[in-house]
Every structure is written in structure tokens, then in C-alpha cells.
Design a protein around this motif. Structure first.
Motif, PDB file in Angstrom:
ATOM      1  N   SER A   3       0.830  -1.209   0.000  1.00 44.45           N
ATOM      2  CA  SER A   3       0.000   0.000   0.000  1.00 44.45           C
ATOM      3  C   SER A   3       0.861   1.254   0.000  1.00 44.45           C
ATOM      4  O   SER A   3       0.518   2.254  -0.611  1.00 44.45           O
ATOM      5  CB  SER A   3      -0.932  -0.002   1.225  1.00 44.45           C
ATOM      6  N   LEU A   4       2.011   1.195   0.680  1.00 43.99           N
ATOM      7  CA  LEU A   4       2.907   2.341   0.691  1.00 43.99           C
ATOM      8  C   LEU A   4       3.456   2.608  -0.708  1.00 43.99           C
ATOM      9  O   LEU A   4       3.611   3.745  -1.126  1.00 43.99           O
ATOM     10  CB  LEU A   4       4.057   2.105   1.677  1.00 43.99           C
ATOM     11  N   ALA A   5       3.755   1.521  -1.439  1.00 43.81           N
ATOM     12  CA  ALA A   5       4.270   1.693  -2.788  1.00 43.81           C
ATOM     13  C   ALA A   5       3.233   2.369  -3.676  1.00 43.81           C
ATOM     14  O   ALA A   5       3.534   3.251  -4.467  1.00 43.81           O
ATOM     15  CB  ALA A   5       4.667   0.331  -3.378  1.00 43.81           C
ATOM     16  N   ARG A   6       1.976   1.909  -3.537  1.00 46.66           N
ATOM     17  CA  ARG A   6       0.926   2.535  -4.335  1.00 46.66           C
ATOM     18  C   ARG A   6       0.796   4.017  -3.975  1.00 46.66           C
ATOM     19  O   ARG A   6       0.627   4.868  -4.824  1.00 46.66           O
ATOM     20  CB  ARG A   6      -0.410   1.819  -4.107  1.00 46.66           C
ATOM     21  N   GLY A   7       0.889   4.310  -2.664  1.00 49.40           N
ATOM     22  CA  GLY A   7       0.803   5.697  -2.234  1.00 49.40           C
ATOM     23  C   GLY A   7       1.934   6.524  -2.816  1.00 49.40           C
ATOM     24  O   GLY A   7       1.739   7.647  -3.257  1.00 49.40           O
ATOM     25  N   GLY A   8       3.159   5.947  -2.843  1.00 46.88           N
ATOM     26  CA  GLY A   8       4.291   6.658  -3.413  1.00 46.88           C
ATOM     27  C   GLY A   8       4.094   6.941  -4.885  1.00 46.88           C
ATOM     28  O   GLY A   8       4.414   8.007  -5.382  1.00 46.88           O
ATOM     29  N   THR A   9       3.553   5.963  -5.603  1.00 46.53           N
ATOM     30  CA  THR A   9       3.311   6.157  -7.027  1.00 46.53           C
ATOM     31  C   THR A   9       2.315   7.274  -7.262  1.00 46.53           C
ATOM     32  O   THR A   9       2.492   8.123  -8.127  1.00 46.53           O
ATOM     33  CB  THR A   9       2.779   4.850  -7.653  1.00 46.53           C
ATOM     34  N   ARG A  10       1.250   7.297  -6.466  1.00 44.18           N
ATOM     35  CA  ARG A  10       0.255   8.344  -6.620  1.00 44.18           C
ATOM     36  C   ARG A  10       0.861   9.721  -6.350  1.00 44.18           C
ATOM     37  O   ARG A  10       0.554  10.686  -7.019  1.00 44.18           O
ATOM     38  CB  ARG A  10      -0.915   8.096  -5.658  1.00 44.18           C
ATOM     39  N   TRP A  11       1.700   9.797  -5.346  1.00 44.27           N
ATOM     40  CA  TRP A  11       2.321  11.083  -5.022  1.00 44.27           C
ATOM     41  C   TRP A  11       3.210  11.554  -6.171  1.00 44.27           C
ATOM     42  O   TRP A  11       3.224  12.721  -6.509  1.00 44.27           O
ATOM     43  CB  TRP A  11       3.125  10.957  -3.731  1.00 44.27           C
ATOM     44  N   VAL A  95     -10.658  24.179  -6.291  1.00 42.78           N
ATOM     45  CA  VAL A  95     -10.443  22.749  -6.083  1.00 42.78           C
ATOM     46  C   VAL A  95     -10.174  22.114  -7.439  1.00 42.78           C
ATOM     47  O   VAL A  95     -10.978  22.235  -8.363  1.00 42.78           O
ATOM     48  CB  VAL A  95     -11.658  22.091  -5.409  1.00 42.78           C
ATOM     49  N   ILE A  96      -9.030  21.455  -7.556  1.00 45.66           N
ATOM     50  CA  ILE A  96      -8.601  20.861  -8.825  1.00 45.66           C
ATOM     51  C   ILE A  96      -8.580  19.346  -8.693  1.00 45.66           C
ATOM     52  O   ILE A  96      -7.877  18.802  -7.832  1.00 45.66           O
ATOM     53  CB  ILE A  96      -7.194  21.352  -9.207  1.00 45.66           C
ATOM     54  N   PRO A  97      -9.353  18.620  -9.519  1.00 48.94           N
ATOM     55  CA  PRO A  97      -9.278  17.152  -9.494  1.00 48.94           C
ATOM     56  C   PRO A  97      -8.010  16.677 -10.197  1.00 48.94           C
ATOM     57  O   PRO A  97      -7.760  17.034 -11.347  1.00 48.94           O
ATOM     58  CB  PRO A  97     -10.541  16.726 -10.252  1.00 48.94           C
ATOM     59  N   VAL A  98      -7.201  15.906  -9.500  1.00 47.44           N
ATOM     60  CA  VAL A  98      -5.942  15.396 -10.056  1.00 47.44           C
ATOM     61  C   VAL A  98      -6.072  13.893 -10.291  1.00 47.44           C
ATOM     62  O   VAL A  98      -6.422  13.154  -9.361  1.00 47.44           O
ATOM     63  CB  VAL A  98      -4.766  15.666  -9.093  1.00 47.44           C
ATOM     64  N   PRO A  99      -5.811  13.416 -11.500  1.00 45.24           N
ATOM     65  CA  PRO A  99      -5.923  11.978 -11.780  1.00 45.24           C
ATOM     66  C   PRO A  99      -5.082  11.134 -10.818  1.00 45.24           C
ATOM     67  O   PRO A  99      -3.951  11.503 -10.486  1.00 45.24           O
ATOM     68  CB  PRO A  99      -5.401  11.861 -13.217  1.00 45.24           C
ATOM     69  N   TYR A 100      -5.655  10.027 -10.348  1.00 50.65           N
ATOM     70  CA  TYR A 100      -5.000   9.055  -9.464  1.00 50.65           C
ATOM     71  C   TYR A 100      -4.749   9.580  -8.054  1.00 50.65           C
ATOM     72  O   TYR A 100      -4.197   8.879  -7.230  1.00 50.65           O
ATOM     73  CB  TYR A 100      -3.654   8.565 -10.049  1.00 50.65           C
ATOM     74  N   PHE A 101      -5.118  10.830  -7.795  1.00 46.90           N
ATOM     75  CA  PHE A 101      -4.784  11.417  -6.498  1.00 46.90           C
ATOM     76  C   PHE A 101      -6.005  11.961  -5.776  1.00 46.90           C
ATOM     77  O   PHE A 101      -6.084  11.937  -4.561  1.00 46.90           O
ATOM     78  CB  PHE A 101      -3.750  12.540  -6.685  1.00 46.90           C
ATOM     79  N   GLY A 102      -6.973  12.479  -6.507  1.00 47.77           N
ATOM     80  CA  GLY A 102      -8.155  13.056  -5.898  1.00 47.77           C
ATOM     81  C   GLY A 102      -8.132  14.576  -5.942  1.00 47.77           C
ATOM     82  O   GLY A 102      -7.318  15.191  -6.628  1.00 47.77           O
ATOM     83  N   ASP A 103      -9.021  15.200  -5.182  1.00 43.47           N
ATOM     84  CA  ASP A 103      -9.125  16.653  -5.165  1.00 43.47           C
ATOM     85  C   ASP A 103      -7.929  17.302  -4.460  1.00 43.47           C
ATOM     86  O   ASP A 103      -7.472  16.814  -3.428  1.00 43.47           O
ATOM     87  CB  ASP A 103     -10.403  17.097  -4.445  1.00 43.47           C
ATOM     88  N   VAL A 104      -7.472  18.409  -5.031  1.00 45.05           N
ATOM     89  CA  VAL A 104      -6.416  19.213  -4.429  1.00 45.05           C
ATOM     90  C   VAL A 104      -6.896  20.664  -4.391  1.00 45.05           C
ATOM     91  O   VAL A 104      -7.421  21.177  -5.381  1.00 45.05           O
ATOM     92  CB  VAL A 104      -5.098  19.118  -5.223  1.00 45.05           C
ATOM     93  N   SER A 105      -6.744  21.327  -3.256  1.00 41.03           N
ATOM     94  CA  SER A 105      -7.217  22.697  -3.088  1.00 41.03           C
ATOM     95  C   SER A 105      -6.053  23.677  -3.066  1.00 41.03           C
ATOM     96  O   SER A 105      -5.056  23.457  -2.376  1.00 41.03           O
ATOM     97  CB  SER A 105      -8.015  22.840  -1.782  1.00 41.03           C
ATOM     98  N   LEU A 106      -6.210  24.747  -3.829  1.00 42.01           N
ATOM     99  CA  LEU A 106      -5.282  25.869  -3.792  1.00 42.01           C
ATOM    100  C   LEU A 106      -6.036  27.042  -3.182  1.00 42.01           C
ATOM    101  O   LEU A 106      -7.078  27.456  -3.699  1.00 42.01           O
ATOM    102  CB  LEU A 106      -4.789  26.224  -5.190  1.00 42.01           C
ATOM    103  N   LYS A 107      -5.554  27.554  -2.056  1.00 43.51           N
ATOM    104  CA  LYS A 107      -6.224  28.666  -1.379  1.00 43.51           C
ATOM    105  C   LYS A 107      -5.243  29.811  -1.172  1.00 43.51           C
ATOM    106  O   LYS A 107      -4.112  29.602  -0.742  1.00 43.51           O
ATOM    107  CB  LYS A 107      -6.798  28.219  -0.030  1.00 43.51           C
ATOM    108  N   LEU A 108      -5.702  31.013  -1.478  1.00 38.12           N
ATOM    109  CA  LEU A 108      -4.887  32.226  -1.354  1.00 38.12           C
ATOM    110  C   LEU A 108      -5.640  33.223  -0.481  1.00 38.12           C
ATOM    111  O   LEU A 108      -6.845  33.417  -0.647  1.00 38.12           O
ATOM    112  CB  LEU A 108      -4.635  32.804  -2.738  1.00 38.12           C
ATOM    113  N   LYS A 199      -3.466  21.878  -0.448  1.00 37.28           N
ATOM    114  CA  LYS A 199      -3.789  20.748   0.410  1.00 37.28           C
ATOM    115  C   LYS A 199      -4.620  19.722  -0.351  1.00 37.28           C
ATOM    116  O   LYS A 199      -5.381  20.062  -1.246  1.00 37.28           O
ATOM    117  CB  LYS A 199      -4.580  21.210   1.640  1.00 37.28           C
ATOM    118  N   LYS A 200      -4.471  18.471   0.050  1.00 35.36           N
ATOM    119  CA  LYS A 200      -5.299  17.408  -0.504  1.00 35.36           C
ATOM    120  C   LYS A 200      -6.704  17.541   0.065  1.00 35.36           C
ATOM    121  O   LYS A 200      -6.892  17.891   1.230  1.00 35.36           O
ATOM    122  CB  LYS A 200      -4.708  16.045  -0.154  1.00 35.36           C
ATOM    123  N   GLY A 201      -7.714  17.291  -0.766  1.00 34.46           N
ATOM    124  CA  GLY A 201      -9.094  17.409  -0.339  1.00 34.46           C
ATOM    125  C   GLY A 201      -9.675  18.770  -0.671  1.00 34.46           C
ATOM    126  O   GLY A 201      -9.044  19.591  -1.337  1.00 34.46           O
TER     127      GLY A 201
END
Length: 206
Positions: A3-11, A95-108, A199-201
Motif C-alpha cells: 500500500s505504501l508503494a501505491r501511495g508513493g506512485t500516486r504522489w 479545487v482541482i481534481p488530479v488523476p490518481y490522487f483526488g481533489d487538491v485545493s489551492l487557497k490564497l 492541500k489534498k481534499g
């Protein structure tokens, strides 16, 4: 371990997609916090959210237009434009959907310190929803978009009919602003006390 390997690949996939754009945005943000530059905030084909405690604007005009997104998608918007504006407690998030990773939020956020608001000139906001307590000075309602005397002129990339409905005012004060927008641009934009995070989510302004 698997599972850690899969997580590393996604990152790694996330980094390939996001790091260049985040680095560029951060560099622009630092420059904006140190001085006044021409700037824009938009994400192709996506809305973003904006809040502000207060916006004091000079030379206000509002008119309808069509924004054309990448790929030719047409979006009806109301363009709110100001010759100049001071904004207190500004927040912008997307909020930006990133393939294989999920939602990512950019806040300013910026303009949070007393006496140091965000400063903008020739400010345009292309929005499709706005909630605020508004006060206008010397307002003119029902003027043709091409005949307005306040505010900056119609943007070249806006598909606006010069004969269509518009309104204008010498001054506009908006409090407790909440809006969804497709683009924000300004001739100059100074973001005092800039803070930006990724941030993720989903982590939005509201």
C-alpha cells in the motif's frame, strides 16, 4: 509495504501534474506581495470561490458578457469592473481534481492585517453568483454597456454587446462578499500579507 508503494506512485503522479503550476503560482504570489504587478487568476473550465470582508471600489461598472473557455465552451457571466479597489480579508480558492490522487485545493488569502488591504487597479471579476451587502454612490441603472462613463472599458476578450444592459456608480462598497467566479484580472494587483497553501481534499473559502 504494497500500500505504501501505491501511495508513493500516486504522489509522484501528483507531483508531475501539480508542481510546475504550483511553483509558478508561488513565484507570482511572492512578486505580488512585494509590489504591484499585472495579474490574473483563472483555472480553465473551473469556477473558484472568493470571499472578502469588505471591498471599497471607485469607478464601478457591471455588464453581461460571455467568457469563452479553452475548447470553445461558452459561459454567461456578469462582469464587475472597478477603476480601483481596496479589499479587506480577501480569500480565493479553487479545487482541482488530479488523476490518481483526488481533489487538491489551492487557497490564497491577503489583506488580513489592519490598514493593509489588497490594492487593485483596473480590476475585472467575471462572476456568476454574488452575495453581499452593497452600497452605491451616484448609481446609474439601465445604461447601455457601451455608454458607461464609470469604470474601466469593456474587456477585449469579453463577448459583450455594447448596447446591452449595464449599471454604473461613482463608488461601490460591498461587505461580507461571497461569490463564485470564472476569472479575476487586474492592471495592477498588490497582495499585502499574502498566504497561499495547497492541500489534498476540499478546503474552500466558504
Amino acid at each position: 509495504m504494497e500500500s505504501l508503494a501505491r501511495g508513493g506512485t500516486r504522489w509522484k503522479r501528483f507531483a508531475v501534474v501539480m508542481v510546475p503550476s504550483v511553483a509558478a503560482t508561488a513565484a507570482i504570489g511572492v512578486a505580488l506581495s512585494q509590489g504591484a504587478l499585472a495579474a490574473s487568476f483563472s483555472v480553465s473550465g473551473q469556477q473558484f470561490k472568493v470571499t472578502a470582508k469588505k471591498l471599497d471600489g471607485k469607478g464601478f461598472v457591471q455588464y453581461g458578457a460571455i467568457d469563452v473557455q479553452r475548447g470553445g465552451k461558452e459561459i454567461p457571466v456578469a462582469v464587475s469592473a472597478f477603476d480601483s479597489a481596496e479589499i479587506t480579508n480577501l480569500c480565493q480558492s479553487v479545487v482541482i481534481p488530479v488523476p490518481y490522487f483526488g481533489d487538491v485545493s489551492l487557497k490564497l488569502s491577503a489583506g488580513t492585517k489592519p490598514g493593509k488591504p489588497v490594492e487593485a487597479k483596473n480590476l475585472y471579476i467575471d462572476l456568476d453568483q454574488l452575495n453581499a451587502d452593497a452600497t452605491f454612490k451616484d448609481i446609474n441603472i439601465g445604461v447601455a454597456a457601451g455608454d458607461t462613463k464609470h469604470g474601466p472599458g469593456i474587456k477585449e476578450h469579453d463577448r459583450a454587446d455594447p448596447g446591452s444592459f449595464a449599471q454604473e456608480a461613482d463608488e461601490a462598497e460591498l461587505k461580507d462578499v461571497k461569490q463564485t467566479a470564472w476569472a479575476t484580472s487586474a492592471g495592477t494587483f498588490k497582495l499585502s500579507g499574502l498566504s497561499m497553501n495547497v492541500k489534498k481534499g476540499k478546503h474552500e473559502c466558504y
